[in-house]
Design a protein around this motif. Sequence first.
Motif, PDB file in Angstrom:
ATOM      1  N   LEU A  35       0.822  -1.206   0.000  1.00  0.00           N
ATOM      2  CA  LEU A  35       0.000   0.000   0.000  1.00  0.00           C
ATOM      3  C   LEU A  35       0.857   1.257   0.000  1.00  0.00           C
ATOM      4  O   LEU A  35       0.452   2.294  -0.525  1.00  0.00           O
ATOM      5  CB  LEU A  35      -0.911   0.009   1.235  1.00  0.00           C
ATOM      6  CG  LEU A  35      -1.977  -1.089   1.302  1.00  0.00           C
ATOM      7  CD1 LEU A  35      -2.588  -1.128   2.682  1.00  0.00           C
ATOM      8  CD2 LEU A  35      -3.050  -0.857   0.254  1.00  0.00           C
ATOM      9  N   SER A  36       2.039   1.185   0.627  1.00  0.00           N
ATOM     10  CA  SER A  36       2.885   2.367   0.806  1.00  0.00           C
ATOM     11  C   SER A  36       4.125   2.261  -0.064  1.00  0.00           C
ATOM     12  O   SER A  36       4.909   1.316   0.062  1.00  0.00           O
ATOM     13  CB  SER A  36       3.301   2.500   2.273  1.00  0.00           C
ATOM     14  OG  SER A  36       2.181   2.495   3.125  1.00  0.00           O
ATOM     15  N   ASN A  37       4.304   3.215  -0.957  1.00  0.00           N
ATOM     16  CA  ASN A  37       5.484   3.289  -1.817  1.00  0.00           C
ATOM     17  C   ASN A  37       5.833   1.942  -2.437  1.00  0.00           C
ATOM     18  O   ASN A  37       6.944   1.418  -2.259  1.00  0.00           O
ATOM     19  CB  ASN A  37       6.689   3.822  -1.028  1.00  0.00           C
ATOM     20  CG  ASN A  37       6.412   5.169  -0.408  1.00  0.00           C
ATOM     21  OD1 ASN A  37       5.850   6.049  -1.051  1.00  0.00           O
ATOM     22  ND2 ASN A  37       6.804   5.344   0.852  1.00  0.00           N
ATOM     23  N   PRO A  89       4.377  -3.111   8.746  1.00  0.00           N
ATOM     24  CA  PRO A  89       4.442  -1.650   8.739  1.00  0.00           C
ATOM     25  C   PRO A  89       5.787  -1.161   9.265  1.00  0.00           C
ATOM     26  O   PRO A  89       6.508  -1.896   9.947  1.00  0.00           O
ATOM     27  CB  PRO A  89       3.291  -1.240   9.669  1.00  0.00           C
ATOM     28  CG  PRO A  89       3.017  -2.445  10.503  1.00  0.00           C
ATOM     29  CD  PRO A  89       3.349  -3.630   9.649  1.00  0.00           C
ATOM     30  N   THR A  90       6.123   0.060   8.938  1.00  0.00           N
ATOM     31  CA  THR A  90       7.363   0.673   9.424  1.00  0.00           C
ATOM     32  C   THR A  90       7.040   2.021  10.052  1.00  0.00           C
ATOM     33  O   THR A  90       6.014   2.637   9.755  1.00  0.00           O
ATOM     34  CB  THR A  90       8.376   0.874   8.288  1.00  0.00           C
ATOM     35  OG1 THR A  90       7.789   1.702   7.260  1.00  0.00           O
ATOM     36  CG2 THR A  90       8.776  -0.457   7.677  1.00  0.00           C
ATOM     37  N   ALA A 133       2.180   1.850   5.987  1.00  0.00           N
ATOM     38  CA  ALA A 133       1.351   0.666   6.210  1.00  0.00           C
ATOM     39  C   ALA A 133       1.933  -0.567   5.538  1.00  0.00           C
ATOM     40  O   ALA A 133       1.842  -1.675   6.049  1.00  0.00           O
ATOM     41  CB  ALA A 133      -0.065   0.922   5.690  1.00  0.00           C
ATOM     42  N   ASN A 134       2.507  -0.410   4.367  1.00  0.00           N
ATOM     43  CA  ASN A 134       3.021  -1.512   3.549  1.00  0.00           C
ATOM     44  C   ASN A 134       1.896  -2.448   3.123  1.00  0.00           C
ATOM     45  O   ASN A 134       0.965  -2.010   2.479  1.00  0.00           O
ATOM     46  CB  ASN A 134       4.173  -2.215   4.251  1.00  0.00           C
ATOM     47  CG  ASN A 134       5.377  -1.286   4.391  1.00  0.00           C
ATOM     48  OD1 ASN A 134       5.629  -0.458   3.526  1.00  0.00           O
ATOM     49  ND2 ASN A 134       6.106  -1.396   5.474  1.00  0.00           N
ATOM     50  N   SER A 135       1.894  -3.721   3.488  1.00  0.00           N
ATOM     51  CA  SER A 135       0.949  -4.656   2.866  1.00  0.00           C
ATOM     52  C   SER A 135      -0.453  -4.583   3.454  1.00  0.00           C
ATOM     53  O   SER A 135      -1.423  -4.920   2.772  1.00  0.00           O
ATOM     54  CB  SER A 135       1.475  -6.091   2.978  1.00  0.00           C
ATOM     55  OG  SER A 135       1.542  -6.484   4.328  1.00  0.00           O
ATOM     56  N   ASP A 136      -0.594  -4.195   4.719  1.00  0.00           N
ATOM     57  CA  ASP A 136      -1.900  -4.172   5.369  1.00  0.00           C
ATOM     58  C   ASP A 136      -2.167  -2.804   5.970  1.00  0.00           C
ATOM     59  O   ASP A 136      -1.238  -2.117   6.429  1.00  0.00           O
ATOM     60  CB  ASP A 136      -1.969  -5.237   6.473  1.00  0.00           C
ATOM     61  CG  ASP A 136      -1.859  -6.644   5.922  1.00  0.00           C
ATOM     62  OD1 ASP A 136      -2.857  -7.127   5.377  1.00  0.00           O
ATOM     63  OD2 ASP A 136      -0.772  -7.230   6.026  1.00  0.00           O
ATOM     64  N   GLU A 137      -3.425  -2.413   5.976  1.00  0.00           N
ATOM     65  CA  GLU A 137      -3.778  -1.124   6.533  1.00  0.00           C
ATOM     66  C   GLU A 137      -3.529  -1.098   8.034  1.00  0.00           C
ATOM     67  O   GLU A 137      -3.546  -2.122   8.712  1.00  0.00           O
ATOM     68  CB  GLU A 137      -5.240  -0.802   6.233  1.00  0.00           C
ATOM     69  CG  GLU A 137      -5.512  -0.544   4.756  1.00  0.00           C
ATOM     70  CD  GLU A 137      -6.940  -0.099   4.504  1.00  0.00           C
ATOM     71  OE1 GLU A 137      -7.710   0.001   5.484  1.00  0.00           O
ATOM     72  OE2 GLU A 137      -7.289   0.146   3.341  1.00  0.00           O
ATOM     73  N   VAL A 184       2.678   0.345  16.553  1.00  0.00           N
ATOM     74  CA  VAL A 184       1.854   0.388  15.344  1.00  0.00           C
ATOM     75  C   VAL A 184       1.389  -1.039  15.048  1.00  0.00           C
ATOM     76  O   VAL A 184       2.212  -1.955  14.922  1.00  0.00           O
ATOM     77  CB  VAL A 184       2.641   0.954  14.151  1.00  0.00           C
ATOM     78  CG1 VAL A 184       1.772   0.974  12.898  1.00  0.00           C
ATOM     79  CG2 VAL A 184       3.161   2.347  14.473  1.00  0.00           C
ATOM     80  N   THR A 185       0.081  -1.248  14.936  1.00  0.00           N
ATOM     81  CA  THR A 185      -0.492  -2.569  14.683  1.00  0.00           C
ATOM     82  C   THR A 185      -1.341  -2.517  13.424  1.00  0.00           C
ATOM     83  O   THR A 185      -2.166  -1.614  13.271  1.00  0.00           O
ATOM     84  CB  THR A 185      -1.357  -3.020  15.872  1.00  0.00           C
ATOM     85  OG1 THR A 185      -0.571  -3.003  17.063  1.00  0.00           O
ATOM     86  CG2 THR A 185      -1.903  -4.423  15.644  1.00  0.00           C
ATOM     87  N   ASP A 186      -1.121  -3.484  12.513  1.00  0.00           N
ATOM     88  CA  ASP A 186      -1.954  -3.547  11.314  1.00  0.00           C
ATOM     89  C   ASP A 186      -3.114  -4.516  11.551  1.00  0.00           C
ATOM     90  O   ASP A 186      -3.263  -5.099  12.633  1.00  0.00           O
ATOM     91  CB  ASP A 186      -1.137  -3.914  10.067  1.00  0.00           C
ATOM     92  CG  ASP A 186      -0.516  -5.303  10.156  1.00  0.00           C
ATOM     93  OD1 ASP A 186      -0.985  -6.126  10.969  1.00  0.00           O
ATOM     94  OD2 ASP A 186       0.425  -5.578   9.393  1.00  0.00           O
TER      95      ASP A 186
END
Length: 692
Positions: A197-199, A349-350, A376-380, A466-468
């Motif tokens: 999702l992110s970059n 997430p990072t 977020a990367n792969s999950d919101e 931070v939790t996805d």
Amino acid sequence: MTEHNNSNQGTVEKANEPDTHLTVKNGQVFVIREGVSNPVPFSTNVRADDLIIANPAARYVVMKNGVPVLVDEPCATCVRVDGEGTDVIGLATNIGFNESASALTLLEDDIAALQRAILQGVDPTEELEPPAAGGVVSSSIGGFAVIHYDYSAVLATAGFETSFVRQRFPLFDDDDAPLIPALGGGDLAVTVREGELSNPAEGSSYPVSGSNSILVAASTLGLDASSFVFESLSVNEVVSELSRETTTSGKSVQYTLSDDGREITGTSEGETVITILLEPTQAGRDVELKTTVTIHKPLDHLEDDASGLVRVVNDALEIDLSVQGTDNGGNALRAPVDVVITITDGDLPTIEPVSTEHNENDLGFVSKPIPLNIAANSDEIADVKFVSSPALLAALDGLTSNGAATTFEITDNLISVSLASDPSVVVFSIALQSSGDEYNYVFSENASVDQTANGESHLVPVTVAVTDYDKDTIEGQFSVTITDGNNADGDTATESGTFDVTEGRIENGVVPKQTAEGEIDINAGSDRLKPGSLLISNLTESGGVPGLISELNELTSNGETLTFAVSPNSSSGTVILEGKLPDGSVAVSITLVASQAAGAGAAGVSVSSTFELNQPLDHQDTTKFAGNRWVTLSDQSGNAVFNIELEVQLEDTDGDSLDNPISVKYEVVDGNRLISKHPILNSPILTQMPHQ
């Protein structure tokens, strides 16, 4: 005489080509391989050195190069496959073989005798040991392939002839062929990794797809590609489990199966989340199956009981499906094709938060939003919150503001420090903020913090979790550094009232007390000044400069020495400096009393000053005081004046002293000279004498 027909001698034992396959439809058939008889319950491949033997009435198919030959004879049979076709040898009708479900080892002599009898057209019963009437041959072959008679008489009286018949069986028409369904089975595995999702890097943004293929081989009849669909029982259960157990970013997903039974679609709030597509393609008589999985939105990988057709194992979502189809005659695969779909989790997430620093000179401060830089990367992202870490607790515990105790509160989205005496007064706070996919924090400070633990700054270490929606959690750290503001400066102090006295006239032997009262006000810097820290800082020698006490002790009164010291009656916030005569009476006293200035927070201090002169000072010998720093004698408009300077020091609640001390200067002016009606008493010699 036994009749033999051995024109094709030595050919029956080799149904040997790699493309030769044996399928049993009915009866007992054996393959003798390397001295071991192997019953064939259904089908097997036949090798060059194998011997195929079947009981009477056995029905079986030998397939060579894709061409089947049906053997269905009332007598025992033996088969040879050569380059020209399939040879079937019929044995005498009175020869059969005991049935067995297990492989058994035969003795070499028995096998050789049996093979020789077949190849040479000799009745095997003549080679093997004859049985008793109506009984079973008692030879070393016993228990497996014992040759027996169909009649009750012994061989000598049976009255039959063993015949050997070799015939080439013609290829049979399709209408006569046995229908052997395609084997099916096999695994079709498809693995897809969630997108970003992110970059996202090229090719990794949603939607992402994965596919794989498998070839399903035909058997007697060609396969029908149009008949291949997801197997109804398993697909219905999969659709049900997917609807119950999977979510996308915490939202439910509804799954449906297409009318043709080849596509599963999952949607949430009207948007497609995932599709699973089966594409069968005709490949000659065979069918190629291709399965494609396309993910349009993240699927939550929530751990479950790891059972069923839909499960999460090792952070991977696994889905089990089956595919079934038929041949052109409508015969289903003997085993469905298993489709195993694995959807692996993408990147976690990072977070890369930005730290901040604030100077306490600016109170009533509210920062602009400071980025946490969460991807977020792969999950919101499901949740962002503060962590009550040991380091944070240590930084907040025991914290004071302008010397006052504080209390603190840590919630998921707020870190707040308030006065213990009045929690409505917030000293500083750190608050989380979010807007869409952006996460920030805001720092505000309303009152100063006492930086007593680590010098000129106080560091507040903050951890953010931070939790996805997969419940994957990562943590990031940032710090808020609160630096000390400016210290108070004695040079900015203001004075009011009087700080000088003039000696009074002695009348009737009584020396009048002279008093000067004044007020000194000094504002605080970034931290409250403490009245109890009041002191005179120049009393003793420092840096090679004599102290005030030593210079005050040079003063005399009526020719008597004075001794100065800080009175034991001094207390916190009160300093009394006294000069006493030898008899212990106080000739001079300076009293300083500090009090807190009005106002909350970083308040200043007011110092009241009282200078009392109880005995006159001897204003003489200017050279004696010429080299002094704190006590000097000067002439002002013809009057001798003692100048006495005190340096007053204070501390703030950080323990910081005034940048420069407060300089308090007192003057003691010589009183009127003696005046007489007799001119001689007014002579310069007498008038320059000390006043008594």
